[in-house]
Scaffold this motif. Structure first.
Motif, PDB file in Angstrom:
ATOM      1  N   ALA A 195      35.753  48.760  38.219  1.00  0.00           N
ATOM      2  CA  ALA A 195      34.814  47.648  38.356  1.00  0.00           C
ATOM      3  C   ALA A 195      34.319  47.279  36.964  1.00  0.00           C
ATOM      4  O   ALA A 195      33.958  48.155  36.169  1.00  0.00           O
ATOM      5  N   VAL A 196      34.309  45.986  36.674  1.00  0.00           N
ATOM      6  CA  VAL A 196      33.948  45.484  35.355  1.00  0.00           C
ATOM      7  C   VAL A 196      32.865  44.431  35.516  1.00  0.00           C
ATOM      8  O   VAL A 196      32.951  43.561  36.395  1.00  0.00           O
ATOM      9  N   GLY A 197      31.843  44.509  34.684  1.00  0.00           N
ATOM     10  CA  GLY A 197      30.795  43.500  34.668  1.00  0.00           C
ATOM     11  C   GLY A 197      30.410  43.158  33.241  1.00  0.00           C
ATOM     12  O   GLY A 197      30.307  44.044  32.387  1.00  0.00           O
ATOM     13  N   GLU A 198      30.180  41.888  32.991  1.00  0.00           N
ATOM     14  CA  GLU A 198      29.854  41.437  31.640  1.00  0.00           C
ATOM     15  C   GLU A 198      28.920  40.235  31.723  1.00  0.00           C
ATOM     16  O   GLU A 198      29.056  39.380  32.611  1.00  0.00           O
ATOM     17  N   TYR A 199      27.974  40.175  30.805  1.00  0.00           N
ATOM     18  CA  TYR A 199      27.059  39.032  30.718  1.00  0.00           C
ATOM     19  C   TYR A 199      26.883  38.672  29.252  1.00  0.00           C
ATOM     20  O   TYR A 199      26.806  39.555  28.382  1.00  0.00           O
ATOM     21  N   THR A 200      26.833  37.389  28.954  1.00  0.00           N
ATOM     22  CA  THR A 200      26.644  36.917  27.585  1.00  0.00           C
ATOM     23  C   THR A 200      25.633  35.776  27.574  1.00  0.00           C
ATOM     24  O   THR A 200      25.739  34.841  28.379  1.00  0.00           O
ATOM     25  N   TYR A 201      24.687  35.903  26.663  1.00  0.00           N
ATOM     26  CA  TYR A 201      23.706  34.833  26.448  1.00  0.00           C
ATOM     27  C   TYR A 201      23.680  34.522  24.957  1.00  0.00           C
ATOM     28  O   TYR A 201      23.731  35.425  24.109  1.00  0.00           O
ATOM     29  N   ALA A 202      23.605  33.239  24.625  1.00  0.00           N
ATOM     30  CA  ALA A 202      23.520  32.841  23.221  1.00  0.00           C
ATOM     31  C   ALA A 202      22.831  31.487  23.127  1.00  0.00           C
ATOM     32  O   ALA A 202      23.060  30.600  23.953  1.00  0.00           O
ATOM     33  N   SER A 223      24.860  30.722  29.114  1.00  0.00           N
ATOM     34  CA  SER A 223      24.531  31.901  29.904  1.00  0.00           C
ATOM     35  C   SER A 223      25.704  32.131  30.847  1.00  0.00           C
ATOM     36  O   SER A 223      25.912  31.361  31.785  1.00  0.00           O
ATOM     37  N   THR A 224      26.479  33.151  30.568  1.00  0.00           N
ATOM     38  CA  THR A 224      27.726  33.329  31.308  1.00  0.00           C
ATOM     39  C   THR A 224      27.914  34.784  31.704  1.00  0.00           C
ATOM     40  O   THR A 224      27.431  35.700  31.026  1.00  0.00           O
ATOM     41  N   GLY A 225      28.596  34.997  32.803  1.00  0.00           N
ATOM     42  CA  GLY A 225      28.909  36.341  33.255  1.00  0.00           C
ATOM     43  C   GLY A 225      30.201  36.354  34.040  1.00  0.00           C
ATOM     44  O   GLY A 225      30.638  35.324  34.578  1.00  0.00           O
ATOM     45  N   HIS A 226      30.824  37.510  34.071  1.00  0.00           N
ATOM     46  CA  HIS A 226      32.011  37.639  34.908  1.00  0.00           C
ATOM     47  C   HIS A 226      32.093  39.069  35.429  1.00  0.00           C
ATOM     48  O   HIS A 226      31.595  40.012  34.810  1.00  0.00           O
ATOM     49  N   GLY A 227      32.715  39.204  36.594  1.00  0.00           N
ATOM     50  CA  GLY A 227      32.905  40.503  37.204  1.00  0.00           C
ATOM     51  C   GLY A 227      34.309  40.630  37.758  1.00  0.00           C
ATOM     52  O   GLY A 227      34.922  39.634  38.176  1.00  0.00           O
ATOM     53  N   GLU A 228      34.827  41.862  37.758  1.00  0.00           N
ATOM     54  CA  GLU A 228      36.165  42.132  38.281  1.00  0.00           C
ATOM     55  C   GLU A 228      36.144  43.414  39.096  1.00  0.00           C
ATOM     56  O   GLU A 228      35.458  44.373  38.739  1.00  0.00           O
ATOM     57  N   LEU A 229      36.920  43.426  40.159  1.00  0.00           N
ATOM     58  CA  LEU A 229      37.240  44.639  40.903  1.00  0.00           C
ATOM     59  C   LEU A 229      38.753  44.784  40.914  1.00  0.00           C
ATOM     60  O   LEU A 229      39.467  43.837  41.273  1.00  0.00           O
ATOM     61  N   ASN A 230      39.253  45.945  40.517  1.00  0.00           N
ATOM     62  CA  ASN A 230      40.691  46.187  40.444  1.00  0.00           C
ATOM     63  C   ASN A 230      41.035  47.471  41.187  1.00  0.00           C
ATOM     64  O   ASN A 230      40.236  48.417  41.226  1.00  0.00           O
ATOM     65  N   PHE A 231      42.229  47.497  41.759  1.00  0.00           N
ATOM     66  CA  PHE A 231      42.705  48.737  42.364  1.00  0.00           C
ATOM     67  C   PHE A 231      44.209  48.838  42.159  1.00  0.00           C
ATOM     68  O   PHE A 231      44.909  47.845  41.940  1.00  0.00           O
ATOM     69  N   VAL A 232      44.706  50.063  42.211  1.00  0.00           N
ATOM     70  CA  VAL A 232      46.145  50.322  42.208  1.00  0.00           C
ATOM     71  C   VAL A 232      46.417  51.472  43.165  1.00  0.00           C
ATOM     72  O   VAL A 232      45.692  52.478  43.175  1.00  0.00           O
ATOM     73  N   TRP A 233      47.445  51.286  43.990  1.00  0.00           N
ATOM     74  CA  TRP A 233      47.838  52.300  44.967  1.00  0.00           C
ATOM     75  C   TRP A 233      49.320  52.592  44.771  1.00  0.00           C
ATOM     76  O   TRP A 233      50.169  51.746  45.036  1.00  0.00           O
ATOM     77  N   ASN A 234      49.606  53.789  44.285  1.00  0.00           N
ATOM     78  CA  ASN A 234      50.984  54.240  44.143  1.00  0.00           C
ATOM     79  C   ASN A 234      51.364  54.990  45.414  1.00  0.00           C
ATOM     80  O   ASN A 234      51.112  56.199  45.537  1.00  0.00           O
ATOM     81  N   ALA A 235      51.936  54.265  46.369  1.00  0.00           N
ATOM     82  CA  ALA A 235      52.244  54.870  47.660  1.00  0.00           C
ATOM     83  C   ALA A 235      53.216  56.032  47.509  1.00  0.00           C
ATOM     84  O   ALA A 235      53.084  57.066  48.165  1.00  0.00           O
ATOM     85  N   ASN A 236      54.221  55.867  46.648  1.00  0.00           N
ATOM     86  CA  ASN A 236      55.159  56.933  46.308  1.00  0.00           C
ATOM     87  C   ASN A 236      55.830  56.531  45.004  1.00  0.00           C
ATOM     88  O   ASN A 236      55.383  55.600  44.332  1.00  0.00           O
ATOM     89  N   ALA A 237      56.916  57.221  44.663  1.00  0.00           N
ATOM     90  CA  ALA A 237      57.570  56.955  43.381  1.00  0.00           C
ATOM     91  C   ALA A 237      58.231  55.591  43.333  1.00  0.00           C
ATOM     92  O   ALA A 237      58.594  55.123  42.252  1.00  0.00           O
TER      93      ALA A 237
END
Length: 652
Positions: A195-202, A223-237
């Motif tokens: 999970a990623v969160g970022e905010y910027t003000y200038a 005034s800006t912000g962004h958020g990300e949710l990431n996942f990875v599932w290695n079911a098998n090889a």
């Protein structure tokens, strides 16, 4: 107790970045300079900046990173919140695609991606591909642009089941502050998320000089912000599923032009962007692999200008996209690899103002590519055929014409000496760009009769990688010729109405040179010197009888380049870096007073990484525009003078 920094990797056999039929579970992998080796052997120009190199060379943001890549022309409207778009080798920004973790970003309204939305804090690697390089296992859309900027974010943890946290705080001149958080963890041996969160003000209220008078930028707050949710599932090889949910929100004021002491502007823009994407990868021992992508994208823009009577230009725009892609790879033996990719997307655009894009246009796009690659120890040859189909319609009013085209490309790389990394490469790519919704439908500007822009790009180059005594070096030299026909340009119908027409032709001749040398002085110290130089002659070849014939195209400098010297050591690491361009014209007519002076911008970076218990702390200090140079990239949009930025990053 000193902190222990461990790097681990999970591996699979890959030939030239293409998944093959042999897959093994590896307990431990050591990778040595594979990134640079791939740059050397690529059949088309490929330039890569990874996270470590960006730190060593003092890169501060995406715009600064792009200055370190040859052939790139950046438009920057100033300050932390200024819009930034990129074009490559004389092609406009609409010809340059941007890929985010393997899937292309899109803007059907303007066709341009604002790179100020993406910070380096969550980026592992930036790469620019000009033409078609060795990686053929890609969606057809990734092959449909003249050049593609690939943004690869930081990968998932692989070493343990412990939570990992990165917390960073940046502060700087002109009211700049930006906190950043990243949390990542393996929940099992096969599933990880971040999970990623970022905010910027200038405030961006920086001083500038015009006609020997100092003034301050106004209406520049962001005034800006962004958020990300990431996942990875290695079911098998053999099977892997990954996904991303992304949201971006930016409420910013738009600084106006500065002209004869006038700096009055109250425009504002509120941008919102949401997308979700999935990627599924599977392969087996018989040589077959499948990559499937899916994405939904929503983009909203709310523009307001209270200074316009009756606020006639206030408008909101909403665009949506549904996209899916499937790529099938077949590797019958060690030498041959084949790929077939098919993409489908649906785009539509609506607006609150009937004066703008009130027709509510929509488009169905089908892209198909067939690629074959032959490779042995000395020769790599790649051929691709892309079929593009655009079906346009509108809910209200006339629609743009439908378009279809076959676009071939061919590239090769040959090792001149069997035991030396000296390669010659040559490539050709034909591609076309369909008109954007603005170019087709915008009130008193667009035209539904437009033809697509057709481009041809030729490249020949040399690459070398080796050692000179204790110094390891990599050098590249490329010469190119680009041709654009049926170029879309805006021409005046009368004093108040302009319209887009296919009347333009552009020829571009150029040379790109790069050098990167590293000297490991001892186990604890390293010097790195990197630089690039570009010559671009982009000529208007529309009408031989015109007085503007063979004029340099607006905003494209003939000369540009950068240089950086980094010294890593156990005390305080340092980087001195600079970039600049020659003078440019603001229009194709080269009228009096339309030339922008060239500039050279220097910067200094100091950083130190130390341990706090078992945690890692990185402290960094940047001085931008070290000599307080007053310059513009876009006319009447002054860039900031000398400024500073400090950041502290904490990792567990």
């Amino acid at each position: 107790m000193p902190c222990l920094l461990s790097l681990t990797a999970k591996g699979q056999v890959i030939r030239n970045d293409t998944v093959t039929d042999r897959v093994h579970q590896l307990q431990e992998v050591t990778v040595t300079e594979s990134r640079r080796q791939h740059e050397v052997t690529s059949t088309a120009p490929l330039h890569i900046l990874d996270r470590e190199e960006m730190l060593t060379l003092g890169v501060t943001d995406v715009a600064d990173a792009l200055h370190r890549i040859p052939g790139v022309t950046l438009r920057d409207y100033g300050g932390a919140g200024g819009m930034k778009t990129v074009s490559v080798r004389g092609f406009g920004a609409k010809h340059t695609g941007v890929s985010y973790d393997g899937i292309m970003l899109s803007d059907c309204q303007s066709g341009e991606i604002d790179l100020s939305r993406y910070s380096l804090d969550n980026v592992e690697q930036l790469s620019l591909v000009i033409g078609d390089n060795d990686d053929i296992f890609i969606p057809a859309r990734n092959a449909s642009a003249s050049a593609v900027l690939n943004i690869q974010t930081i990968g998932m943890p692989t070493a343990d089941m412990h939570p990992h946290l990165t917390a960073q705080l940046k502060a700087g001149s002109f009211g700049y502050v930006s906190p950043f958080l990243r949390y990542e963890q393996n929940l099992s041996e096969r599933f990880a998320f971040s999970a990623v969160g970022e905010y910027t003000y200038a405030e961006n209220d920086y001083p500038y000089k015009m006609l020997d008078k100092t003034d301050y930028r106004t209406n520049s707050r962001m005034s800006t912000g962004h958020g990300e949710l990431n996942f990875v599932w290695n079911a098998n090889a053999f099977n892997r599923l990954s996904g991303k949910v992304y949201y971006y929100d930016n409420a910013r004021q738009l600084p106006g032009v500065v002209h004869y002491y006038t700096n009055i502007c109250e425009e504002s823009l509120h941008d919102q962007n949401f997308f979700g994407q999935l990627q599924y990868l599977t392969h087996n021992r018989t040589g077959w692999s499948l990559k499937w992508n899916a994405k939904f994208n929503w983009n909203g823009s709310i523009y307001e200008d209270p200074l316009i009577p009756n606020r006639n230009y206030d408008a909101s725009y909403w665009q949506r996209e549904a996209y899916t892609s499937a790529a099938v790879l077949y590797t019958p033996n060690e030498q041959w690899v084949f790929d077939y990719s098919a993409d489908y997307s649906f785009n539509n655009l609506s607006s609150s103002s009937p004066r703008t894009v009130g027709t509510r246009p929509y488009r169905h796009t089908v892209l198909q590519s067939a690629t074959a690659k032959y490779h042995n120890q000395r020769l790599t040859v790649l051929g691709r055929l892309l079929y593009s189909l655009y079906l346009n319609d509108a809910k209200d009013g006339a629609s743009a014409r439908n378009m279809r085209r076959l676009s071939p490309s061919l590239s090769l790389s040959y090792r001149l000496l069997p035991d030396d990394d000296l390669f010659v490469r040559a490539s050709y790519k034909n591609i076309f760009r369909s008109p954007t919704f603005n170019e087709s439908y915008y009130f008193h500007y667009g035209s539904t009769d437009l033809l697509p822009e057709s481009t041809d790009q030729y490249n020949i180059g040399l690459t070398w990688k080796g050692r000179l005594s204790a110094v390891s070096c990599q050098l590249t030299a490329d010469g190119y010729y680009n041709h654009v026909k049926d170029m879309i340009v805006a021409v005046p119908y009368n004093m108040f109405i302009w319209t887009c027409m296919n009347v333009g032709k552009v020829h571009v001749f150029g040379t790109d040179l790069t050098a990167n040398c590293q000297w490991a002085m001892n186990d604890r110290q390293k010097l790195e010197l990197a630089g690039n130089y570009s010559y671009q002659r982009a000529e208007n070849r529309t009408n031989p009888t015109s007085p503007y014939y063979k004029n340099q195209i607006a905003y494209i400098p003939e000369h540009s380049g950068s240089v950086a010297l980094g010294w890593e050591n156990p005390w305080i690491s340092l980087s001195l870096h600079g970039s600049g361009v020659s003078s440019r014209w603001t229009n194709n007519q080269h009228t009096e007073g339309s030339m922008i002076d060239g500039y050279w911008d220097m910067g200094l970076t100091a950083w130190h990484v130390f341990c706090w218990g078992r945690q890692q702390v990185e402290a960094r200090f940047d001085v931008k525009n070290l000599f307080d140079t007053q310059y513009e990239i876009v006319h009447f949009y002054p860039m900031p003078g000398r400024s500073w930025q400090v950041s502290v990053k904490y990792q567990i």
